[in-house]
Design an enzyme around this catalytic site. Structure first.
Site, PDB file in Angstrom:
ATOM      1  N   HIS A 151       0.986  -1.122   0.062  1.00  0.00           N
ATOM      2  CA  HIS A 151       0.048   0.023  -0.074  1.00  0.00           C
ATOM      3  C   HIS A 151       1.068   1.225  -0.043  1.00  0.00           C
ATOM      4  O   HIS A 151       0.358   2.280   0.375  1.00  0.00           O
ATOM      5  CB  HIS A 151      -1.126  -0.139   1.137  1.00  0.00           C
ATOM      6  CG  HIS A 151      -1.811  -1.393   1.382  1.00  0.00           C
ATOM      7  ND1 HIS A 151      -2.738  -1.590   0.878  1.00  0.00           N
ATOM      8  CD2 HIS A 151      -1.466  -2.351   2.147  1.00  0.00           C
ATOM      9  CE1 HIS A 151      -3.297  -2.903   1.151  1.00  0.00           C
ATOM     10  NE2 HIS A 151      -2.257  -3.361   2.140  1.00  0.00           N
ATOM     11  N   SER A 282      16.023  19.072 -16.777  1.00  0.00           N
ATOM     12  CA  SER A 282      14.796  20.056 -16.857  1.00  0.00           C
ATOM     13  C   SER A 282      15.355  21.211 -17.628  1.00  0.00           C
ATOM     14  O   SER A 282      16.356  21.676 -17.321  1.00  0.00           O
ATOM     15  CB  SER A 282      14.462  20.308 -15.770  1.00  0.00           C
ATOM     16  OG  SER A 282      13.357  21.374 -15.736  1.00  0.00           O
TER      17      SER A 282
END
Length: 470
Positions: A151, A282
């Site tokens: 999870h 980037s």
């Protein structure tokens, strides 16, 4: 690449050049001509075509003139007939016998089946290379204990090699499915307009040869086989079988890539894909080290079930002996599904080969979250020694929640101290033993051994295939 018109990224950016060449229009037409030559050779054995005509067809088989064929196609609206006319003009002796008795799908389906099988051979080889790379990393990291997560929350420890073995095991399943899909890829056969061989039965009437002899000769040239019955095409469900198998492999690689992205994020930091010394992460933020290869895998892999869905529609709606509503989309979905698969395999191989492992972060995460995993061992041991399992579960839960609050406040994990100092626990388990059982390094079971067995199974599988090929 023609930079003045739209070009699919698969025509120049993605997949290996040999696969792009295999699915080029020039190669497609060369293979059409190879079928026509094989057909003429088979008919020559029956005395229906002369040796001079066959020799002439062979002589001009590689003279592809795409510009001339496209000009004819614009006039007549049929690409294969346009190619026949160009070929017949070039081969003035044998041109009159091209496509004798055949329907378009005798030629086109033979070529498409042949190309898909060749492409699958390259993709399976790429998958084998990836599996070998996984085996190396699995062996190397089999004993490296790291936190496991369920999870997306810290669970129990595992080892990095065992986690990698999970991805590799999925790919071994995909490999078996790919081989099965290739085996199922059979040709339509050389059987005419609706698959009954009616035209060839008339053609071979009075000769010593049969339509089946012709089919065996032609398909044998391409290493193909056909099923007992056919319509105008081979079963279009074979396209769906192939593309859904590729989609399954895409799911395996997508999960691997997504997990790499998660584990590369600052909250985890265990592993990361390779990042070049001059690589730009980037355009706006020079500090970024984005997991672009893993993201590209996830992006491309999403296309594969979409291609498979179109193939399902084709199989489900190819009415009676044949409809043409599959033709246009198959020009896209078949080559692109194979090219897409090749690209994501290549990207995955680069990630596995260059996998960056941050053992310092792995140790830090274990130190932070690992003690929680040992609570199950304390619960079981205390219960074995006479404690009330339900009461002990609540005691441990309370201490665990306090420990999480401490972590949230930026403190070290106090769970070992909380449990060791709790008399309700100490009554059954000595404080020193409590601390020992909370050490995550001893709570990975047989993960390392299982990981190494999987790595060996990969080597045995791949090496066996190589020996058989040799």
């Amino acid at each position: 690449m023609n930079d003045t018109n739209y070009a699919s990224p698969f025509s120049w950016r993605y997949a290996r050049p040999s696969l792009r060449e295999l699915f080029s229009e020039r190669e497609r037409r060369k293979l059409w001509r190879a079928v026509w030559v094989a057909l003429a050779e088979a008919q020559q054995r029956a005395g229906l075509v002369s040796q001079a005509e066959v020799d002439d067809l062979r002589k001009h088989a590689d003279e592809i003139d795409l510009e001339a064929a496209l000009a004819i196609e614009r006039e007549i609206g049929h690409d294969l007939m346009a190619e026949i006319r160009v070929y017949a003009r070039q081969a003035t002796v044998g041109g009159g016998k091209i496509h004798l008795g055949a329907t378009s799908m005798d030629v086109e389906d033979t070529v498409e089946t042949f190309r898909m099988r060749l492409a699958l051979d390259q993709i399976t080889a790429a998958l084998d290379d990836l599996l070998r790379a996984f085996a190396v990393q699995i062996d190397r990291r089999a004993d490296l204990v790291c936190m496991g997560y369920t999870h997306l929350q810290p669970a129990e420890p595992t080892t990095l090699g065992y986690r990698l073995a999970v991805y590799a095991q999925d790919l071994l399943i995909d490999r078996a499915m790919l081989l099965a899909a290739r085996e199922q890829l059979t040709a339509k056969g050389i059987r005419g307009a609706v698959g009954t061989s009616a035209s060839y039965t008339r053609l071979f009437d009075g000769t010593t040869r049969t339509p089946q002899d012709q089919e065996n000769d032609v398909l044998g040239r391409f290493g193909l086989a056909a099923r007992d019955v056919a319509t105008q095409t081979y079963p279009r469900k074979l396209d769906y079988l192939l593309l859904s198998t590729l989609a399954g492999m895409g799911a395996s690689l997508s999960k691997f890539a997504f997990d790499v992205r998660v584990l590369a994020s600052p909250g985890f930091g265990d592993i990361a894909e390779p990042f070049g010394a001059k690589q730009v992460g980037s355009s706006a933020m020079p500090f970024k080290r984005n997991p672009v290869m893993a993201e590209r895998i996830d992006s491309l892999a999403r296309l594969l079930p979409a291609y498979a869905d179109v193939a399902w529609q084709n199989a489900a709606t190819n009415l009676l002996e044949r409809t043409l509503d599959d033709s246009a989309n198959r020009r896209t979905i078949l080559p692109e599904a194979l090219l897409c698969s090749d690209e994501i395999l290549s990207l995955a191989k680069k990630i596995v080969d260059g996998l960056r492992v941050d053992e310092r972060r792995i140790t830090e995460n274990l130190r932070t979250y690992g003690p929680f995993a040992g609570t199950e061992a304390i619960l079981m041991e205390a219960a074995k020694r006479g404690g009330d399992r339900q009461e002990l579960h609540e005691v441990i839960r309370e201490s665990a929640m306090r420990a999480y609050d401490a972590l949230a406040a930026g403190d070290s994990n106090p769970l070992a101290t909380l449990l060791a100092d709790d008399e309700r626990i100490a009554r059954w388990v000595d404080p020193a033993e409590v601390r020992e059982r909370l050490d995550p390094m001893g709570h990975v079971g047989d993960a390392a051994q299982r990981a190494r067995r999987l790595a060996q199974r990969i080597r045995d599988t791949v090496e066996t295939v190589e020996k058989n090929d040799a």
